[in-house]
Motif scaffolding. Structure first.
Motif, PDB file in Angstrom:
ATOM      1  N   UNK A 380       0.832  -1.212   0.000  1.00 22.36           N
ATOM      2  CA  UNK A 380       0.000   0.000   0.000  1.00 22.36           C
ATOM      3  C   UNK A 380       0.861   1.255   0.000  1.00 22.36           C
ATOM      4  N   UNK A 381       1.867   1.278   0.886  1.00 23.18           N
ATOM      5  CA  UNK A 381       2.689   2.483   1.027  1.00 23.18           C
ATOM      6  C   UNK A 381       3.489   2.759  -0.246  1.00 23.18           C
ATOM      7  N   UNK A 382       4.084   1.722  -0.841  1.00 26.36           N
ATOM      8  CA  UNK A 382       4.919   1.986  -2.020  1.00 26.36           C
ATOM      9  C   UNK A 382       4.070   2.340  -3.246  1.00 26.36           C
ATOM     10  N   UNK A 383       2.941   1.658  -3.424  1.00 32.58           N
ATOM     11  CA  UNK A 383       2.059   2.070  -4.521  1.00 32.58           C
ATOM     12  C   UNK A 383       1.604   3.521  -4.340  1.00 32.58           C
ATOM     13  N   UNK A 384       1.293   3.861  -3.085  1.00 26.89           N
ATOM     14  CA  UNK A 384       0.825   5.228  -2.810  1.00 26.89           C
ATOM     15  C   UNK A 384       1.917   6.246  -3.103  1.00 26.89           C
ATOM     16  N   UNK A 385       3.152   5.904  -2.760  1.00 28.06           N
ATOM     17  CA  UNK A 385       4.247   6.853  -2.971  1.00 28.06           C
ATOM     18  C   UNK A 385       4.395   7.172  -4.464  1.00 28.06           C
ATOM     19  N   UNK A 386       4.265   6.149  -5.299  1.00 27.83           N
ATOM     20  CA  UNK A 386       4.362   6.385  -6.743  1.00 27.83           C
ATOM     21  C   UNK A 386       3.213   7.278  -7.209  1.00 27.83           C
ATOM     22  N   UNK A 425      -5.660  15.304  -1.513  1.00 25.29           N
ATOM     23  CA  UNK A 425      -5.838  14.322  -2.592  1.00 25.29           C
ATOM     24  C   UNK A 425      -4.957  13.104  -2.353  1.00 25.29           C
ATOM     25  N   UNK A 426      -3.781  13.317  -1.794  1.00 25.74           N
ATOM     26  CA  UNK A 426      -2.882  12.196  -1.506  1.00 25.74           C
ATOM     27  C   UNK A 426      -3.514  11.221  -0.516  1.00 25.74           C
ATOM     28  N   UNK A 427      -4.225  11.757   0.466  1.00 22.78           N
ATOM     29  CA  UNK A 427      -4.886  10.889   1.443  1.00 22.78           C
ATOM     30  C   UNK A 427      -5.961  10.034   0.783  1.00 22.78           C
ATOM     31  N   UNK A 428      -6.722  10.636  -0.128  1.00 21.26           N
ATOM     32  CA  UNK A 428      -7.744   9.879  -0.852  1.00 21.26           C
ATOM     33  C   UNK A 428      -7.091   8.715  -1.588  1.00 21.26           C
ATOM     34  N   UNK A 429      -6.012   9.019  -2.316  1.00 21.27           N
ATOM     35  CA  UNK A 429      -5.292   7.987  -3.064  1.00 21.27           C
ATOM     36  C   UNK A 429      -4.819   6.870  -2.120  1.00 21.27           C
ATOM     37  N   UNK A 430      -4.239   7.261  -1.006  1.00 20.03           N
ATOM     38  CA  UNK A 430      -3.695   6.305  -0.036  1.00 20.03           C
ATOM     39  C   UNK A 430      -4.781   5.355   0.460  1.00 20.03           C
ATOM     40  N   UNK A 431      -5.938   5.919   0.848  1.00 23.57           N
ATOM     41  CA  UNK A 431      -6.977   5.063   1.423  1.00 23.57           C
ATOM     42  C   UNK A 431      -7.671   4.207   0.373  1.00 23.57           C
ATOM     43  N   UNK A 432      -7.796   4.732  -0.842  1.00 25.39           N
ATOM     44  CA  UNK A 432      -8.375   3.918  -1.905  1.00 25.39           C
ATOM     45  C   UNK A 432      -7.468   2.731  -2.207  1.00 25.39           C
ATOM     46  N   UNK A 433      -6.181   2.976  -2.268  1.00 24.52           N
ATOM     47  CA  UNK A 433      -5.232   1.883  -2.508  1.00 24.52           C
ATOM     48  C   UNK A 433      -5.282   0.883  -1.356  1.00 24.52           C
ATOM     49  N   UNK A 434      -5.360   1.396  -0.123  1.00 30.06           N
ATOM     50  CA  UNK A 434      -5.419   0.518   1.045  1.00 30.06           C
ATOM     51  C   UNK A 434      -6.667  -0.374   0.996  1.00 30.06           C
TER      52      UNK A 434
END
Lengths: 440, 440
Positions: A380-386, A425-434
């Motif tokens: 989750x973290x690495x996908x989010x970072x990209x 927006x980054x938080x949205x991306x992070x939680x959707x990926x999670x």
């Protein structure tokens, strides 16, 4: 260079004695460090001529402050002796009432020159040019031109850079004093002048004019009206002041502050706080978005509290990547390397840069996060970072370009605003990926 | 001003035709937008004299790139014709081997002047000064001085600003060409010179020299050696370039990037990514602190997941407040308004500013947070905002001042680093306050 005296000044008498020993620049510097009331007190003690020279070295904001502490006849004497372009800049800082009264008291020649400058747009070439230049005629001999320069030198702001005109005052070239000195006295000015030198229109933006002077390594640039007649010169010292002010402003805004416009220690704590308050408040309001985003994902967060651990790191990294893009683009626009019309090319480049950066960080980070927090969180973290780095670079480059299109200073929406938007927006991306990876 | 052609250039032949129509500045600008290979190709098509003028307008990094695409005899011809200070700056960019070979091929006079400049520290006055100036003697008549200026003008970089020396070459004053032109030809230079003008030592920092020229509104500043003898002049065009470069650097670092040092579109995507990578990676490593802090408080977080909602807002606000302080202090240090010795006064002022800002935000935020999230969270969040803003402003002002003390560029530790540090410490503060208020 002598070591300047530093505030606080406990003993005004010592300072006063020192002031008489100092050169004009030294006095100007020391005055800048003082509080308003002390400044006028000390200024009044200077001998007349020194006072005038010191006054001319101060910037417009300080001049205005100083004048408000002086008597009317002193004010008039100082203002009467200024160069018209400096006077126009000072008048910008003063209440309209005071300006009208002062204008009425000036000599007719100075009044008309100043009124003309004040008629041009703020931050235009017309506003910062000096009308006190010497022009020479294309058909004159070098000898006659030198005579003309000598006769007019005393009243001119510069005689080193001379516009050459035809009989109708239209600009046809320029010549430097050095070239006149070295040329055959019987040659005509037209034979030795430079023809392909650049001129700017009175309504040209002041920053563009300043950057032209910097790029062309010239002492001045002629300013022409719509008929091509020379109406003034923008000189290199004005260009330096313009660039200094513009870059100070860009820098301050990149750091979420307004430029102080005065030396640090001469500003009170309330003044400094006020200069930052509006920005900070706007950014807090924008940041309430992050609270809303997190509220939306509260159940996900409750199910996997471990996700919270990486929130500051991820949004911090996104913010930094966005700030990098925004700063590069703001600077490139200031240097005219990038224009609003380049929007699509720029965001295509920047999102690829962001992707590269994110992918690199993800590669480095995957194994350590796996070892410490397990495979799910590592994925989750690495996908989010990209995703976040790509998004951040895109937003970081888009915002300043859009701002310019809508006539807003790009620096206003640079690093801090980009960071705040990327946070949400980054938080949205992070939680959707999670949710997708962890099946929450 | 003509509208410059924008990349991409699909048709090199059209561009080539255009180049012959353009003035030298126009050609220099267009070259700057091209990729390296195209640039050399087009440059070779320019007529000799135009090529030289264009070359002199490019900055050192571009000159170096261009030379690597040219043949040896072209390189030598261009380098031989440069001013010694520009040549020294170019040599800084070149491999030592190439510099040694080129130096050996220069004429003896140019070689010795360049070698002397290269002997001074990088970024010192000695490195950027021109040794091609004209000095006049205190005891000379104005007439003799004018003769001397005329004889030496062709070989000098400027003749408008003239250092005045005694018989031992020691600086005793300065005179402008304008003053010589207007003075009685039989007066001595000593009678009309300005005595209290400032000089700088060869080892003075280049930014200080540039700021002096800006503040004093002069065309040049004399550079003296330890015996007080004039060895060169720093001119206003060099000062502009120095300030432009320094401010571009400060701005880039405030946005967590390195300055590109070249026009945006002439840099490849990998080049841009590389220029940001080191910074971003360092900041990510620093940000792992926040993961550790949150791990420590994981049980508190599990007990009250609501706390997580305000993490981005609080650390974002702290980061912005810290960036505001850091930016103000970095700028004030650059302008010499603030020095490392002022450390205690500055952090006292800044922490009070931060407290004011935090208190203001807390007052505005208390009721809304209470209504939406309850009294406990409102108390924790608002107390934290006050503490974090105070702390952030303190850290934001402390870091650049400490950096300067340890000889590091203050801009390096400005906004982005301050933000990352404040993120971690702010979280500690937040959770400690939460534990105390909520009794967790």
């Amino acid at each position: 260079m002598t070591e300047p005296l530093r505030p606080p000044f406990e003993d005004l008498r010592t300072l006063r004695e020192e002031l008489t020993q100092l050169d004009v620049l030294g006095v100007a510097e020391r005055l800048g460090w003082l509080q308003e009331a002390e400044r006028a007190k000390l200024f009044r003690l200077l001998p007349k001529n020194k006072a005038l020279e010191v006054f001319q070295l101060l910037d417009a904001a300080h001049q205005e402050e100083l004048l408000s502490g002086l008597r009317d006849e002193q004010v008039l004497r100082l203002v009467q002796e200024m160069d018209p372009d400096d006077r126009a800049r000072l008048f910008d800082e003063m209440p309209a009432m005071v300006v009208r009264r002062l204008l009425a008291q000036l000599s007719p020649r100075e009044r008309s020159m100043t009124a003309r400058l004040l008629g041009y747009e703020e931050e235009s070439a017309g506003r910062i040019m000096t009308p006190k230049f010497v022009r020479v005629l294309q058909t004159q001999t070098v000898e006659d031109a030198m005579d003309r320069v000598r006769r007019r030198a005393a009243a001119a702001e510069t005689i080193y850079f001379l516009p050459v005109t035809d009989d109708e005052l239209r600009l046809v070239g320029t010549v430097e004093l050095k070239d006149l000195l070295l040329a055959d006295p019987h040659a005509t000015v037209g034979e030795i002048m430079k023809e392909d030198t650049r001129a700017v229109r009175v309504d040209e933006d002041q920053e563009k004019v300043a950057r032209l002077i910097q790029a062309a390594d010239v002492l001045a640039v002629p300013v022409i009206d719509s008929e091509g007649r020379v109406v003034g010169l923008v000189t290199v010292d004005d260009a330096m002041d313009v660039l200094g002010a513009e870059e100070g402003e860009d820098l301050a805004r990149t750091g979420a502050a307004e430029p102080l416009g005065r030396p640090y220690f001469s500003a009170s704590i309330f003044y400094i706080a006020r200069s930052r308050m509006v920005w900070l408040l706007l950014l807090v309001v924008a940041a309430t978005l992050t609270v809303q985003v997190l509220s939306t994902f509260e159940t996900t967060l409750e199910a996997a509290v471990g996700l919270a651990l990486f929130i500051p790191l991820l949004i911090g990294t996104g913010g930094n990547a966005g700030a990098q893009s925004a700063t590069t683009i703001v600077r490139s626009m200031a240097l005219d390397d990038v224009r609003p019309a380049d929007l699509l090319r720029v965001i295509a480049r920047e999102s690829r840069v962001g992707f590269l950066l994110g992918a690199f960080l993800a590669l480095l980070g995957y194994v350590p996060v796996w070892l410490l927090f397990g495979q799910d969180l590592a994925t989750v973290v690495t996908l989010s970072v990209v995703a976040i780095c790509t998004l951040a670079s895109l937003v970081g480059s888009l915002m300043p370009l859009l701002a310019r299109r809508f006539g807003v200073d790009p620096a206003v929406v640079s690093a801090p605003f980009v960071t705040t938007i990327v946070d949400a927006t980054g938080l949205v991306v992070y939680f959707l990926i999670a949710q997708a990876v962890m099946g929450l």
